[in-house]
Enzyme design. Sequence first.
Site, PDB file in Angstrom:
ATOM      1  N   ARG A   1      22.336  13.155  27.236  1.00  0.00           N
ATOM      2  CA  ARG A   1      22.497  14.584  27.518  1.00  0.00           C
ATOM      3  C   ARG A   1      21.905  15.467  26.445  1.00  0.00           C
ATOM      4  O   ARG A   1      22.103  16.686  26.445  1.00  0.00           O
ATOM      5  CB  ARG A   1      23.974  14.922  27.734  1.00  0.00           C
ATOM      6  CG  ARG A   1      24.483  14.242  28.979  1.00  0.00           C
ATOM      7  CD  ARG A   1      25.867  14.638  29.387  1.00  0.00           C
ATOM      8  NE  ARG A   1      26.358  13.692  30.379  1.00  0.00           N
ATOM      9  CZ  ARG A   1      27.604  13.589  30.765  1.00  0.00           C
ATOM     10  NH1 ARG A   1      28.523  14.381  30.266  1.00  0.00           N
ATOM     11  NH2 ARG A   1      27.957  12.696  31.658  1.00  0.00           N
TER      12      ARG A   1
ATOM     13  N   GLU B   1      29.926   4.097  26.364  1.00  0.00           N
ATOM     14  CA  GLU B   1      28.837   4.617  27.197  1.00  0.00           C
ATOM     15  C   GLU B   1      28.295   5.850  26.494  1.00  0.00           C
ATOM     16  O   GLU B   1      29.013   6.838  26.325  1.00  0.00           O
ATOM     17  CB  GLU B   1      29.353   4.983  28.592  1.00  0.00           C
ATOM     18  CG  GLU B   1      28.283   5.620  29.475  1.00  0.00           C
ATOM     19  CD  GLU B   1      28.855   6.234  30.752  1.00  0.00           C
ATOM     20  OE1 GLU B   1      29.883   5.724  31.262  1.00  0.00           O
ATOM     21  OE2 GLU B   1      28.294   7.235  31.223  1.00  0.00           O
TER      22      GLU B   1
ATOM     23  N   LYS C   1      30.388   4.149  40.235  1.00  0.00           N
ATOM     24  CA  LYS C   1      31.114   5.161  39.474  1.00  0.00           C
ATOM     25  C   LYS C   1      31.557   6.210  40.500  1.00  0.00           C
ATOM     26  O   LYS C   1      30.746   6.605  41.349  1.00  0.00           O
ATOM     27  CB  LYS C   1      30.137   5.763  38.447  1.00  0.00           C
ATOM     28  CG  LYS C   1      30.610   6.972  37.684  1.00  0.00           C
ATOM     29  CD  LYS C   1      29.525   7.356  36.673  1.00  0.00           C
ATOM     30  CE  LYS C   1      29.724   8.755  36.125  1.00  0.00           C
ATOM     31  NZ  LYS C   1      29.981   8.750  34.672  1.00  0.00           N
TER      32      LYS C   1
HETATM   33  C1  3PG Z   1      30.998  11.169  32.660  1.00  0.00           C
HETATM   34  O1  3PG Z   1      29.794  11.294  32.612  1.00  0.00           O
HETATM   35  O2  3PG Z   1      31.530  10.133  33.061  1.00  0.00           O
HETATM   36  C2  3PG Z   1      31.831  12.337  32.359  1.00  0.00           C
HETATM   37  O3  3PG Z   1      31.191  13.283  31.608  1.00  0.00           O
HETATM   38  C3  3PG Z   1      33.145  11.995  31.754  1.00  0.00           C
HETATM   39  O4  3PG Z   1      33.952  13.008  32.204  1.00  0.00           O
HETATM   40  P1  3PG Z   1      35.097  13.637  31.272  1.00  0.00           P
HETATM   41  O5  3PG Z   1      34.388  14.259  30.118  1.00  0.00           O
HETATM   42  O6  3PG Z   1      35.751  14.645  32.181  1.00  0.00           O
HETATM   43  O7  3PG Z   1      36.005  12.514  30.878  1.00  0.00           O
END
Ligand code: 3PG
Length: 186
Positions: free
Chosen positions: A47, A43, A132
């Site tokens: 950003r 994924e 999600k």
């Molecule tokens: C996401 O968008 O799913 C998160 O940024 C993932 O979170 P993490 O960096 O805490 O694993």
Amino acid sequence: MIQNNIRKVLSKHNVIPVVSFKDPNDVEPTIKSLRSKGIQCIEITLRNEAAFDCVKAAKELKIADFHVGIGTVVSVAQIERATDLNVDFMVSPGIHSGLAAAFEKSGIAFIPGIATPSEIILGKQLGWDTFKFFPANLFGGIKALKTYSNVFPDIVFCPTGGISEATHQDYLELPNVISVGGSWLI
Ligand code: 3PG
């Protein structure tokens, strides 16, 4: 409205690496490294400026059975651009009825984000059943998912946010968790 076949995509991947690339040149080596660990999806989050170029670079590798998803989708324009790139799935950190028509029209599997019961109810109203759960660690983690399993028995989740190598298996053991995602995999 019917949520696209996101469960079919997620059922092939119990862990989803969430990656924020800054440079398209990093895409191929990262995907190679994931595949060497037996991971067949990514994924790529929207950003920063380079994100769409990185998604394009990943799709252009044309790796059979490797799914390229796009994450942090928060606008109709992004859904349309992701659709043009023919991504394999789309992920949003939240849920908003203003995105529903574009998601459905795309024909691409998508998973909206929820954190609270009211957001799950909104998603159910839109005809969706797979979300999600984000940010999982800040909204009750495993305890919240156990409660949601009682309250919303037909709903399945992909928790992300603060999940680690040490905790991901505990999430995957929950009956209402189809996959887990996170940046710990990179
Ligand atoms: C996401 O968008 O799913 C998160 O940024 C993932 O979170 P993490 O960096 O805490 O694993």
